[in-house]
Design a protein around this motif. Structure first.
Motif, mmCIF file in Angstrom:
data_model
loop_
_atom_site.group_PDB
_atom_site.id
_atom_site.type_symbol
_atom_site.label_atom_id
_atom_site.label_comp_id
_atom_site.label_asym_id
_atom_site.label_seq_id
_atom_site.Cartn_x
_atom_site.Cartn_y
_atom_site.Cartn_z
ATOM 1 N N ARG A 1 -28.392 67.165 -30.131
ATOM 2 C CA ARG A 1 -27.508 66.000 -30.115
ATOM 3 C C ARG A 1 -27.652 65.086 -31.336
ATOM 4 O O ARG A 1 -26.755 64.287 -31.593
ATOM 5 C CB ARG A 1 -27.777 65.154 -28.852
ATOM 6 C CG ARG A 1 -27.478 65.858 -27.532
ATOM 7 C CD ARG A 1 -25.978 65.917 -27.275
ATOM 8 N NE ARG A 1 -25.666 66.566 -26.024
ATOM 9 C CZ ARG A 1 -25.649 65.965 -24.834
ATOM 10 N NH1 ARG A 1 -25.973 64.693 -24.737
ATOM 11 N NH2 ARG A 1 -25.334 66.642 -23.746
ATOM 12 N N HIS A 2 -28.767 65.154 -32.053
ATOM 13 C CA HIS A 2 -29.084 64.106 -33.027
ATOM 14 C C HIS A 2 -29.415 64.661 -34.409
ATOM 15 O O HIS A 2 -29.873 65.792 -34.555
ATOM 16 C CB HIS A 2 -30.294 63.278 -32.575
ATOM 17 C CG HIS A 2 -30.183 62.693 -31.211
ATOM 18 N ND1 HIS A 2 -29.230 61.772 -30.874
ATOM 19 C CD2 HIS A 2 -30.926 62.906 -30.085
ATOM 20 C CE1 HIS A 2 -29.383 61.429 -29.598
ATOM 21 N NE2 HIS A 2 -30.403 62.106 -29.107
ATOM 22 N N VAL A 3 -29.223 63.811 -35.403
ATOM 23 C CA VAL A 3 -29.736 64.040 -36.753
ATOM 24 C C VAL A 3 -30.639 62.857 -37.097
ATOM 25 O O VAL A 3 -30.196 61.707 -37.065
ATOM 26 C CB VAL A 3 -28.599 64.114 -37.798
ATOM 27 C CG1 VAL A 3 -29.182 64.345 -39.193
ATOM 28 C CG2 VAL A 3 -27.601 65.207 -37.446
ATOM 29 N N PRO A 4 -31.925 63.096 -37.415
ATOM 30 C CA PRO A 4 -32.796 61.988 -37.838
ATOM 31 C C PRO A 4 -32.335 61.481 -39.194
ATOM 32 O O PRO A 4 -32.373 62.219 -40.178
ATOM 33 C CB PRO A 4 -34.184 62.631 -37.896
ATOM 34 C CG PRO A 4 -33.925 64.086 -38.094
ATOM 35 C CD PRO A 4 -32.626 64.397 -37.438
ATOM 36 N N TRP A 5 -31.901 60.223 -39.267
ATOM 37 C CA TRP A 5 -31.187 59.768 -40.459
ATOM 38 C C TRP A 5 -32.006 58.858 -41.368
ATOM 39 O O TRP A 5 -32.112 59.076 -42.564
ATOM 40 C CB TRP A 5 -29.895 59.071 -40.032
ATOM 41 C CG TRP A 5 -28.941 58.888 -41.170
ATOM 42 C CD1 TRP A 5 -28.619 57.724 -41.805
ATOM 43 C CD2 TRP A 5 -28.202 59.920 -41.828
ATOM 44 N NE1 TRP A 5 -27.720 57.957 -42.811
ATOM 45 C CE2 TRP A 5 -27.440 59.308 -42.848
ATOM 46 C CE3 TRP A 5 -28.101 61.294 -41.645
ATOM 47 C CZ2 TRP A 5 -26.603 60.031 -43.689
ATOM 48 C CZ3 TRP A 5 -27.268 62.020 -42.479
ATOM 49 C CH2 TRP A 5 -26.523 61.379 -43.481
ATOM 50 N N GLU A 6 -32.586 57.800 -40.807
ATOM 51 C CA GLU A 6 -33.319 56.842 -41.634
ATOM 52 C C GLU A 6 -34.279 56.053 -40.763
ATOM 53 O O GLU A 6 -34.151 56.025 -39.530
ATOM 54 C CB GLU A 6 -32.358 55.889 -42.355
ATOM 55 C CG GLU A 6 -31.427 55.134 -41.432
ATOM 56 C CD GLU A 6 -30.360 54.340 -42.173
ATOM 57 O OE1 GLU A 6 -30.551 54.060 -43.370
ATOM 58 O OE2 GLU A 6 -29.341 53.984 -41.552
ATOM 59 N N TYR A 7 -35.242 55.417 -41.408
ATOM 60 C CA TYR A 7 -36.213 54.635 -40.653
ATOM 61 C C TYR A 7 -36.491 53.301 -41.348
ATOM 62 O O TYR A 7 -36.135 53.107 -42.509
ATOM 63 C CB TYR A 7 -37.519 55.411 -40.444
ATOM 64 C CG TYR A 7 -38.336 55.730 -41.668
ATOM 65 C CD1 TYR A 7 -39.440 54.967 -42.016
ATOM 66 C CD2 TYR A 7 -38.020 56.826 -42.463
ATOM 67 C CE1 TYR A 7 -40.202 55.268 -43.134
ATOM 68 C CE2 TYR A 7 -38.779 57.145 -43.574
ATOM 69 C CZ TYR A 7 -39.877 56.364 -43.902
ATOM 70 O OH TYR A 7 -40.637 56.665 -45.011
ATOM 71 N N ASP A 8 -37.098 52.379 -40.560
ATOM 72 C CA ASP A 8 -37.373 51.018 -41.022
ATOM 73 C C ASP A 8 -36.101 50.313 -41.462
ATOM 74 O O ASP A 8 -36.049 49.682 -42.529
ATOM 75 C CB ASP A 8 -38.436 51.009 -42.129
ATOM 76 C CG ASP A 8 -39.820 51.321 -41.592
ATOM 77 O OD1 ASP A 8 -40.061 51.030 -40.410
ATOM 78 O OD2 ASP A 8 -40.657 51.857 -42.332
#
Length: 518
Positions: free
Chosen positions: A421-428
């Motif tokens: 379901r997801h794409v890890p895109w960005e953090y902080d």
């Protein structure tokens, strides 16, 4: 160890990986390059000096191409045949001199030892240029992990493009860019880079390219040229994220309480820096205050949307308090998962970076149809001292995560992997979790009633007033238990308020009397 012939020229690319491009917030339309001097080449097992008066020496794990047959105006289809060997490189750079160079990187990346290469060469004819992997470790901890499948520009394209501008000669080196995960290193750190082809026959590898950071003692001479200088932008880009920049003691300048090179001395940092940015006193207050009481105090201040809806703890009775580190997932799109989902993606980078007393908050758009973390990442967060995880998605390996002992507030268990379901895109970055907006550095408190988000600037006063209200509520409960009706007592009218205040006065006088006797 294979001896690498000193190259005639070294050409490096600025941005080439999708993960690095996403981290920097800009995506190049075409490759751009800079030169590094041949004197920057070093062998594995050597040292690199961080000059006196500087603080932002950063490593960059890269795949290095060594040219075999000279190439001039070669086609894309023929380009790879002109590459003799592949090996590991560390494209070291000093961000303190970056602004002075204005893109040329002559001084910021040209220092002696700033291009370690090796230790072994991989025969380029044996490997697929689209299936190479580069990894980097600092002091044994994995920091970068990506493959050439995540490149914006393929390796053959770089060779062909450069060859249309000048001749690539035998022995020339092309540094092909670094993926996300590059960050600052300090004296004493040991950096290791490895390039391999795990799917090729025999899984050829460069071996680990090892470099140790040392501290320089001779400062730059202002009478000869510009001096090192840094600002917040350079610090953020060097460290990889503003959230990773070490805090500075309150009231101090950034170079106060620092070592000879200006980097913060860990021993000089306040206790709060080792506990997610929350002082021990405030943490104790927040741990004692229920979320219901804290939520009431936020409402009194006009903040009505600070509750993360729909999540519950995996561990009965769990209470979490910590500062937010945020992770954003976007809906699955297969091409974007190919570029952002594999390798050392945003999710893995954050779980490797989370610190003691911090809480990872994940935006999964309320989609519980797949896991947003599993046992390995939970173990990593637990090992690094994280206070917990909050996600408005599901949790994979739910029972094992619970056994690990990491408190996780989620929408429940789900066996599917992230890519469903997801794409890890960005953090902080600012995220939305369970209907609440969460920014890095916000204070997160969770218990059996749920999870709330508290702006850090309000945390102290909200905690104090919530505890005061809790004391008042406890006294009211005692009166109800003694048989008094709730009418006029809850909430208290003037008569009951006077009784409560008198109780407080009497307790204070009694305490003073005991102190005088002692």
């Amino acid at each position: 160890m294979t001896e690498i012939t000193r190259p005639g020229k070294i050409i490096a690319i600025h941005l080439s990986y999708e993960s690095r491009s996403a981290q920097r917030g800009r995506r190049p339309a075409a490759p751009s390059y800079f030169f590094k001097p041949a004197s920057s080449v070093a062998a594995s097992g050597g040292t690199v000096e961080r000059p006196a008066g500087t603080e932002l020496l950063a490593f960059e794990g890269e795949i290095a191409l060594i040219i075999g047959a000279p190439a001039r105006r070669v086609s894309l289809a023929d380009a790879w045949s002109h590459v003799a060997s592949v090996t590991a490189s560390n494209d070291l750079g000093l961000y303190d001199l970056r602004a002075n160079d204005k893109g040329s990187n002559v001084r910021s990346k040209g220092g002696d030892g700033y291009t370690p290469l090796g230790p072994e060469l991989i025969d380029a004819s044996r490997v697929d240029p689209g299936a190479l992997r580069v990894r980097a470790w600092v002091n044994g901890e994995l920091r970068q992990d990506d493959t050439t499948a995540g490149l914006i520009f393929s390796l053959p394209q770089l060779v062909a493009d450069l060859s249309q501008h000048f001749t690539l000669e035998t022995g020339d080196v092309i540094l092909t860019g670094t993926p996300a995960g590059s960050s600052v290193i300090v004296p004493g750190d040991v950096v290791e880079i490895e390039v391999d082809a795990p799917d090729a026959e025999g899984a050829p590898t460069s071996g680990r390219l090892r470099t140790t950071v040392t501290q320089g003692a001779i400062p730059f001479d202002a009478s000869l040229g510009s001096l090192p200088a840094v600002d917040d932008l350079q610090r953020e880009e060097a460290w990889g994220s503003a959230a990773l920049i070490p805090p500075v003691p309150e009231g101090a300048q950034r170079d106060e309480g620092a070592d000879a090179a200006g980097a913060p001395d860990a021993a000089a940092l306040p206790d709060a820096a080792a506990a997610g940015g929350i002082s021990p006193e405030l943490r104790a207050k927040l741990e004692a205050a229920p979320t219901a009481g804290l939520s009431s105090q936020l409402r009194k201040r006009g903040l009505r949307s600070c509750f993360i809806d729909g999540v519950a703890a995996n561990i009965a009775g769990a209470k979490i308090v910590g500062t937010a580190r945020t992770l954003r997932f976007v809906p699955l799109r297969e091409d974007l998962f190919t570029s952002h989902g594999g390798g050392y993606n945003a999710q893995k980078r954050l779980f490797d970076a989370v610190g003691e007393g911090e809480i990872i908050v994940i935006e999964a758009r309320g989609d519980a149809g797949t896991g947003t973390l599993g046992d390995i990442l939970a173990l990593r967060a637990k090992t690094r001292g994280a206070a917990g995880v909050v996600t408005d998605g599901g949790v994979r390996d739910f029972d094992t995560v619970t056994e690990i002992g990491l408190p996780v507030f989620s929408r429940g268990a789900h066996p599917s992997v992230l890519g469903r379901r997801h794409v890890p895109w960005e953090y902080d970055v600012t995220v939305a979790c369970g209907g609440a907006t969460v920014q890095p550095g916000d204070i997160i408190v969770g218990d059996g009633d749920g999870v709330i988000v508290i702006p850090a600037s309000l945390a102290e006063e909200v905690a104090d007033e919530a505890l005061a209200q809790e004391e008042e509520d406890a006294w009211i409960a005692e009166q109800v238990a003694d048989g008094h009706p709730v009418d006029g007592l809850f909430p208290m009218n003037a008569e009951w308020r006077a009784r409560f205040d008198a109780r407080g006065t009497a307790q204070g006088e009694a305490a003073q009397g005991e102190a005088a006797q002692s």
